[in-house]
Design a protein around this motif. Structure first.
Motif, PDB file in Angstrom:
ATOM      1  N   UNK A  46       0.809  -1.246   0.140  1.00 56.47           N
ATOM      2  CA  UNK A  46      -0.053  -0.086   0.110  1.00 56.47           C
ATOM      3  C   UNK A  46       0.882   1.285   0.172  1.00 56.47           C
ATOM      4  N   UNK A  47       1.953   1.223   0.805  1.00 58.79           N
ATOM      5  CA  UNK A  47       2.632   2.544   0.817  1.00 58.79           C
ATOM      6  C   UNK A  47       3.488   2.571  -0.402  1.00 58.79           C
ATOM      7  N   UNK A  48       3.775   1.448  -1.273  1.00 55.95           N
ATOM      8  CA  UNK A  48       4.788   1.687  -2.347  1.00 55.95           C
ATOM      9  C   UNK A  48       3.761   2.128  -3.307  1.00 55.95           C
ATOM     10  N   UNK A  49       2.480   1.838  -3.553  1.00 59.19           N
ATOM     11  CA  UNK A  49       1.730   2.173  -4.671  1.00 59.19           C
ATOM     12  C   UNK A  49       1.296   3.682  -4.524  1.00 59.19           C
ATOM     13  N   UNK A  50       1.051   4.124  -3.014  1.00 61.16           N
ATOM     14  CA  UNK A  50       0.648   5.343  -2.730  1.00 61.16           C
ATOM     15  C   UNK A  50       1.509   6.192  -3.157  1.00 61.16           C
ATOM     16  N   UNK A  51       2.935   5.782  -2.869  1.00 65.03           N
ATOM     17  CA  UNK A  51       4.090   6.966  -3.335  1.00 65.03           C
ATOM     18  C   UNK A  51       3.994   7.266  -4.659  1.00 65.03           C
ATOM     19  N   UNK A  52       3.969   6.309  -5.476  1.00 64.58           N
ATOM     20  CA  UNK A  52       3.817   6.425  -7.118  1.00 64.58           C
ATOM     21  C   UNK A  52       2.387   7.120  -7.468  1.00 64.58           C
ATOM     22  N   UNK A  53       1.391   7.282  -6.695  1.00 66.99           N
ATOM     23  CA  UNK A  53       0.322   7.961  -7.107  1.00 66.99           C
ATOM     24  C   UNK A  53       0.518   9.537  -7.059  1.00 66.99           C
ATOM     25  N   UNK A  54       1.358   9.934  -6.462  1.00 65.93           N
ATOM     26  CA  UNK A  54       1.933  11.396  -6.356  1.00 65.93           C
ATOM     27  C   UNK A  54       2.787  11.836  -7.323  1.00 65.93           C
ATOM     28  N   UNK A  55       2.982  10.925  -8.142  1.00 68.49           N
ATOM     29  CA  UNK A  55       4.260  11.303  -9.251  1.00 68.49           C
ATOM     30  C   UNK A  55       3.715  11.145 -10.659  1.00 68.49           C
ATOM     31  N   UNK A  56       4.272  11.874 -11.629  1.00 73.20           N
ATOM     32  CA  UNK A  56       3.876  11.739 -12.960  1.00 73.20           C
ATOM     33  C   UNK A  56       5.148  11.585 -14.014  1.00 73.20           C
ATOM     34  N   UNK A  57       5.745  12.566 -14.409  1.00 73.43           N
ATOM     35  CA  UNK A  57       6.876  12.590 -15.439  1.00 73.43           C
ATOM     36  C   UNK A  57       8.039  13.126 -14.644  1.00 73.43           C
ATOM     37  N   UNK A  58       8.117  13.136 -13.684  1.00 73.00           N
ATOM     38  CA  UNK A  58       9.045  13.819 -12.697  1.00 73.00           C
ATOM     39  C   UNK A  58      10.372  12.761 -12.929  1.00 73.00           C
ATOM     40  N   UNK A  59      10.148  11.371 -12.728  1.00 68.17           N
ATOM     41  CA  UNK A  59      11.574  10.698 -12.959  1.00 68.17           C
ATOM     42  C   UNK A  59      12.058  10.874 -14.431  1.00 68.17           C
ATOM     43  N   UNK A  60      11.465  11.309 -15.590  1.00 72.77           N
ATOM     44  CA  UNK A  60      12.140  11.691 -16.706  1.00 72.77           C
ATOM     45  C   UNK A  60      12.872  12.989 -16.837  1.00 72.77           C
ATOM     46  N   UNK A  61      12.558  13.898 -15.612  1.00 71.50           N
ATOM     47  CA  UNK A  61      13.111  15.272 -15.864  1.00 71.50           C
ATOM     48  C   UNK A  61      12.188  16.071 -16.541  1.00 71.50           C
TER      49      UNK A  61
END
Length: 522
Positions: free
Chosen positions: A347-362
């Protein structure tokens, strides 16, 4: 002799600290701080003006009425509610907490979900995109670190080969570097000209359809297994009185999309196996005993390897593109004996990615328009610029309203081929590199909804004061603007909110520690 600084007008004060000092020394500072508490911590709160009325819950009589002109700053502050951590950290923190509850309740029950779902078979599956070209990557064969967030394991060479070669564009086809976790080269193609940027943005765009068909295939695989094992269909009577015969098992899912560094999405999915109660189709009941977690895992692998989507014809590619899952499909069991994955971790793992979008790409921008596209798109630029250019180019008007392909036996494929301008959405989602879906979705019966959590929180806030328990607050408000009036106001409100969050977190940790001590003593 220097002129003393005038603090009578905070909008003209030079400097954030001076603005904060002016606000903090004002007589009404305590009232202002309490007034801004609902939006405290928000990076860009919404300002509203209008009338707020307190209405008796039983009689409907207006008990009191107040105009926002009587409030501090003559406005009402409301948090923006943006889920993206890069845009508003505080609102994303709230959204992440709601996402955690949505995911966890589907695994353990609670908040209206029966606790019996904790005994249903559940798997955690990761579906990845295929390769569109060689990229720099970091591969650790076996992790020995305690935390993946601070991984210091020695990775393998990126693209090591015995013979150093070059691609047809003259770029090196090998890389012997052992990339660090924060290496900016990770996710970048070894050769930009060899990389298939068009196919990747099309894959991102149609990945939602690929997932829909994959889940259907999983349920069909399980339904066929039920027929093979002699488990009868369930007789359901709909609200209109019609009788339907449905498979005795269904799959409820919670899914989060994660954008990889190479800018291709992949999906983390929780798949829970439920049964069907003929007397109450909406009830969450265990599946038949003959259908186990082994069968669910087998169905996931079978569907991932078989299901593909052929996109509609495009002037640049008349045969369309093939959209399929990559070879790396990972399926793990939740709460299995000796397993590493638990309800809270997932649950914590999925909730973390729910607040992100394209930030990992820069890349992080708002929706692109013809006036702003040239600032980001470049067919000869870097990896991200070429992906955005591919979205804009493929999504261009082609002069026809529909594109039709050869007739197929699959009605779903026909519906895709006859959809008006099936690639037009690529321009709308160019800032998301082609992906236009929600980053957190779930099946209707999987768990609670975000709306239910927000309503519960709002009701609690309205009724925590006994004097307002019998009243309803009705606001007739209009939009007045966004953002704090000054940087000093933002500093004070956000600092106070951070202190409240820290106190709340420490309080929860203390309660959890006391509960652990009580359990250990027992």
């Amino acid at each position: 002799m220097s002129t003393p600084l005038t603090l009578s007008r905070p909008g003209l004060v030079a400097g954030r600290d001076a603005q904060a000092l002016y606000r903090a020394t004002a007589p009404e500072f305590s009232g202002w701080l309490e007034h801004t508490r609902p939006a405290g911590g928000c990076a860009r709160p919404i300002r509203l003006t209008g009338t707020i009325a307190a209405v008796d819950r039983d009689s409907g009589r207006v008990l009191s009425e107040q105009h926002t002109g009587e409030l501090p700053d003559r406005t009402l502050y409301k948090a923006c509610g943006n889920r993206r951590e890069a845009q508003c950290r505080d609102c994303a923190w709230v959204y992440q907490g709601d996402a955690f509850q949505v995911v966890r309740c589907g695994l353990t029950g609670g908040k209206g979900v029966p606790a019996s779902v904790g005994r249903h078979p559940v798997v955690f599956a990761t579906f990845t995109a295929p390769s569109f070209g060689a990229v720099h990557h970091r591969h650790v064969a076996r992790h020995t670190c305690r935390s993946r967030q601070r991984c210091d394991c020695r990775p393998a060479p990126c693209h090591a080969r015995r013979e150093a070669g070059t691609c047809r564009h003259g770029q090196p086809a090998v890389c012997f570097a052992r990339h660090d976790a924060d290496d900016p080269r990770l996710g970048q193609p070894l050769c930009l000209d060899c990389y298939d940027h068009d196919h990747q943005v099309v894959w991102n765009y149609f990945s939602g359809e690929l997932w829909r068909r994959t889940k259907q295939a999983i349920e069909r695989h399980l339904a066929a297994l039920c027929r093979k094992r002699g488990i009868p269909l369930a007789r359901i009577v709909t609200a209109s009185g019609k009788v339907r015969w449905v498979p005795p098992v269904r799959v409820s899912h919670g899914k989060v999309a994660e954008m990889q560094r190479r800018a291709a999405v992949h999906f983390h999915c929780l798949l829970r196996l439920d049964g069907v109660d003929p007397d109450d189709p909406d009830a969450l009941v265990p599946p038949p005993a003959a259908i186990t977690v082994d069968n669910l895992e087998e169905a996931v692998h079978a569907a991932a390897s078989q299901i593909t989507v052929t996109t509609p014809p495009h002037p640049d590619r008349p045969q369309g593109w093939l959209v399929a899952w990559g070879e790396q499909v990972d399926v793990r069991r939740i709460n299995s004996a000796g397993g590493e994955l638990t309800d809270d971790k997932v649950a914590a793992y999925l909730a973390k990615y729910a607040t992100k979008a394209t930030e990992a790409t820069g890349h992080c921008s708002t929706r692109l328009t013809p006036a702003t596209i040239d600032n980001y798109a470049d067919p000869e630029g870097n990896h991200l610029a070429r992906l955005i250019d591919a979205c804009w180019h493929l999504g261009r008007p082609t002069g026809t309203d529909t594109t039709s392909g050869a007739a197929t036996a699959d009605d779903r494929q026909d519906s895709l081929d006859t959809k008006p301008r099936p690639y037009a959405g690529l321009r709308r989602w160019a800032h998301m590199l082609g992906f236009g879906g929600h980053f957190l979705t779930k099946a209707r019966r999987y768990s609670v909804t975000f709306g239910q959590l927000r309503d519960t929180r709002a009701i609690y806030r309205r009724t925590e004061d006994d004097n307002t328990a019998d009243t309803i607050t009705i606001g007739t408000l209009t939009y007045a603007g966004a953002g704090w009036l000054t940087e000093g106001d933002a500093l004070l409100a956000n600092t106070a909110a951070a202190q409240r969050r820290r106190a709340t977190r420490l309080g929860r940790e203390e309660l959890a520690h006391e509960a652990w001590l009580v359990g250990a003593a027992a």
